[in-house]
Design an enzyme around this catalytic site. Structure first.
Site, short mmCIF file in Angstrom:
data_model
loop_
_atom_site.label_atom_id
_atom_site.label_comp_id
_atom_site.label_asym_id
_atom_site.label_seq_id
_atom_site.Cartn_x
_atom_site.Cartn_y
_atom_site.Cartn_z
N HIS A 307 0.85 -1.19 0.00
CA HIS A 307 0.00 0.00 0.00
C HIS A 307 0.88 1.24 0.00
O HIS A 307 1.94 1.24 0.62
CB HIS A 307 -0.91 0.01 1.24
CG HIS A 307 -2.06 0.94 1.10
ND1 HIS A 307 -1.95 2.29 1.39
CD2 HIS A 307 -3.32 0.74 0.65
CE1 HIS A 307 -3.11 2.86 1.13
NE2 HIS A 307 -3.96 1.96 0.67
N ASP A 364 -8.02 -5.32 -0.08
CA ASP A 364 -8.50 -6.12 -1.19
C ASP A 364 -8.17 -7.60 -1.05
O ASP A 364 -8.67 -8.42 -1.82
CB ASP A 364 -7.91 -5.60 -2.52
CG ASP A 364 -8.49 -4.26 -2.88
OD1 ASP A 364 -9.68 -4.05 -2.62
OD2 ASP A 364 -7.75 -3.41 -3.42
N1 ACO Z 1 4.30 -7.76 -4.75
C1 ACO Z 1 5.64 -7.70 -4.94
N2 ACO Z 1 6.38 -6.59 -4.79
C2 ACO Z 1 5.73 -5.47 -4.45
C3 ACO Z 1 4.36 -5.45 -4.22
C4 ACO Z 1 3.63 -6.64 -4.39
N3 ACO Z 1 2.31 -6.68 -4.18
N4 ACO Z 1 3.98 -4.20 -3.90
C5 ACO Z 1 5.09 -3.45 -3.91
N5 ACO Z 1 6.17 -4.22 -4.25
C6 ACO Z 1 7.56 -3.79 -4.32
C7 ACO Z 1 7.83 -3.03 -5.61
O1 ACO Z 1 8.30 -3.90 -6.62
C8 ACO Z 1 8.89 -2.04 -5.17
O2 ACO Z 1 10.12 -2.71 -5.11
P1 ACO Z 1 11.49 -1.87 -5.40
O3 ACO Z 1 11.55 -0.79 -4.37
O4 ACO Z 1 12.55 -2.92 -5.24
O5 ACO Z 1 11.37 -1.35 -6.79
C9 ACO Z 1 8.47 -1.70 -3.73
O6 ACO Z 1 7.77 -2.85 -3.26
C10 ACO Z 1 7.59 -0.47 -3.60
O7 ACO Z 1 6.51 -0.63 -4.49
P2 ACO Z 1 5.87 0.59 -5.27
O8 ACO Z 1 5.06 0.07 -6.41
O9 ACO Z 1 6.92 1.60 -5.59
O10 ACO Z 1 4.96 1.20 -4.14
P3 ACO Z 1 3.69 2.09 -4.36
O11 ACO Z 1 3.43 2.76 -3.09
O12 ACO Z 1 3.84 2.94 -5.57
O13 ACO Z 1 2.54 1.01 -4.74
C11 ACO Z 1 0.81 -0.56 -4.60
C12 ACO Z 1 1.60 0.54 -3.87
C13 ACO Z 1 0.42 -0.08 -6.01
C14 ACO Z 1 -0.46 -0.86 -3.83
C15 ACO Z 1 1.70 -1.82 -4.71
O14 ACO Z 1 2.04 -2.28 -3.42
C16 ACO Z 1 1.03 -2.95 -5.51
O15 ACO Z 1 1.15 -2.97 -6.74
N6 ACO Z 1 0.30 -3.88 -4.83
C17 ACO Z 1 -0.44 -4.92 -5.51
C18 ACO Z 1 -1.78 -4.37 -6.03
C19 ACO Z 1 -2.78 -4.11 -4.90
O16 ACO Z 1 -2.98 -4.94 -4.03
N7 ACO Z 1 -3.44 -2.94 -4.99
C20 ACO Z 1 -4.47 -2.55 -4.00
C21 ACO Z 1 -3.97 -1.41 -3.12
S1 ACO Z 1 -5.17 -0.98 -1.93
C22 ACO Z 1 -6.30 -0.09 -2.79
O17 ACO Z 1 -6.01 0.62 -3.71
C23 ACO Z 1 -7.67 -0.18 -2.40
#
Ligand code: ACO
Length: 423
Positions: A307, A364
């Protein structure tokens, strides 16, 4: 507490004021005059460090894993309030007394119908279209039914609270082949509480007594509450941006629905179930999928984890997990997907990759399991999320209009061609 930040650019000193939130540790450097005074703008892809407004609707402490609606902890709201009381709270700032609640509910009921025109459009839409696209399009079209008399602002809120569930229910009924007709859905609107009526609109069968299921109604009410607001997330920011250019509330909410559809946002609830089903189908080897999620060369992410704001447990995820367990046990359903989800969570929480990046289950992760138990099709999970998020979107739209906030229009750093001629 510092009130001014000093900084130097090319030997010139500048002072920028500091803005504080209710909680002193929430602080921001006010850069609104930065470009005017220095010629510089800030660069913040993904707006990770940018506060776009001052808001008093909800508060998240991502480090502690805390969520407040108008100051009340989500755990208290869940145990003491209904979704409709929560909607009142978000829109009006305080919880309603008995008379206020009655009037609020009566006002919603006044708009508990859709026009023949909207109904006819819905009837023509092929059901292979995604329900989020249908909901967004029809929400945008709703005010066209009022071309003669413009809708009063307060009525717009009641209108949407009444009409969005009807659009969702009619889409569901058409999808699964339950009869719908202009008069049918009107028959569906009995004098029930909001969430019972919502379930009835979805699942009732003509000429058959509809038995209210308290377990499902209570679970759905809780899910709607948990989704009701979450400060400046992507869809809410979208709604605020639309409001900033004085787009009407219906089109602003329609844009919010489209933003919510994204798989990294609300669309994750559908993606989670699809992912869990794929894991099961491919033999249930959790480790293999976790390794894929860790692999930088693989675009796969574990849906339902991570998140932007929570760097601790999402408090909503804890509640949803309990609700999922209760619903399934009370309905006597054994769902291998729930068991797999719990196993996956256990593995992930011990994995250094996820621990270091502070990736925890989000709202979610378990919500789809509850929708599935209710009989909601996968491609309508995000529609249910939208029904819950509606009061939050509207509260933000109302707040930004009351504050007369300026047009939301960021800048960019252009890296394309320099000026050139066509030869
Ligand atoms: N699985 C694996 N790796 C992940 C995940 C995941 N679910 N989420 C984040 N990471 C990693 C990224 O690869 C990144 O790694 P790095 O720093 O080595 O490049 C790091 O963690 C940070 O991730 P970001 O995408 O930069 O973080 P951001 O805050 O932009 O994204 C997000 C948050 C979009 C929710 C992300 O965690 C994700 O894609 N999760 C899966 C989708 C999801 O569950 N979305 C629902 C969110 S809740 C909502 O909107 C209601």
């Amino acid at each position: 507490m510092i009130s001014i930040v000093n900084f130097d650019i090319n030997g010139c000193s500048y002072k920028l004021p500091v803005v504080y939130g209710t909680n002193y540790y929430e602080k921001a450097i006010n850069i609104s005059k930065l470009r005017e005074n220095t010629g510089f703008i800030t660069f913040d892809p993904g707006l990770k460090n940018t506060g776009i407004t001052k808001s008093s609707i909800s508060f998240i402490d991502g480090e502690k894993g805390e969520l407040l609606y108008r100051g009340y902890p989500i755990e208290q709201i869940i145990s003491k309030c209904t979704f409709i009381e929560t909607s009142y709270l978000l829109l009006n700032g305080e919880l309603p007394n008995t008379a206020q609640l009655k009037s609020f509910s009566e006002n919603i009921n006044k708009f508990n119908s859709i026009s023949q025109e909207i109904y006819k459009i819905l009837d023509k839409i092929p059901m292979s279209y995604h329900p989020m696209g249908i909901l967004s399009s029809l929400t945008c079209l709703l005010p066209t039914a009022y071309t003669k008399n413009s809708i009063k602002e307060k009525d717009m809120y009641f209108n949407l609270l009444a009409k969005l569930p009807i659009l969702a229910a009619l889409t569901y009924r058409k999808k699964v082949g339950l009869p719908i007709s202009y008069s049918d859905y009107e028959d569906l609107n009995y004098n029930l509480d909001y969430t019972s009526n919502l379930l009835k609109m979805f699942f009732s069968v003509p000429k058959k007594y509809y038995k209210r299921n308290t377990i499902l109604t209570d679970a759905l009410d809780k899910l709607l509450i948990l989704h009701a607001d979450h400060e400046q997330n992507c869809s809410t920011t979208t709604v605020r941006l639309l409001g900033s250019v004085h787009a009407n509330l219906f089109s602003s909410v329609s844009a919010g629905i489209s933003a919510l559809w994204g798989r990294l946002h609300g669309g994750a609830n559908q993606a989670v179930i699809e992912m869990l089903e794929n894991i099961l189908k491919s033999g249930g080897n959790i480790k293999k999928w976790v390794e894929r999620a860790k692999d930088k060369k693989d675009s796969f992410r574990l849906m339902g984890f991570g998140h932007r704001i929570y760097k601790n447990f999402d408090p909503r995820a804890r509640i949803v997990k309990k609700v999922a367990e209760n619903v399934l046990s009370e309905l006597g359903i054994t769902d291998p997907i729930l068991e797999l989800a719990k196993e996956l969570e256990e593995v992930v929480l011990k994995e250094p990759y996820f621990m270091e990046k502070k990736l925890y289950p989000n709202i979610d992760f378990y919500s789809g399991i509850i929708y599935q138990a209710m009989g909601i099709p996968k491609d309508m999970f995000t529609v249910m999320f939208a029904l819950g998020r509606l009061p939050g979107w509207m509260a933000h739209w109302k707040e930004m209009r009351l504050n007369q906030e300026p047009i939301g229009r960021p800048r960019q750093i252009y890296i394309g061609y320099k000026k050139r001629n066509i030869h």
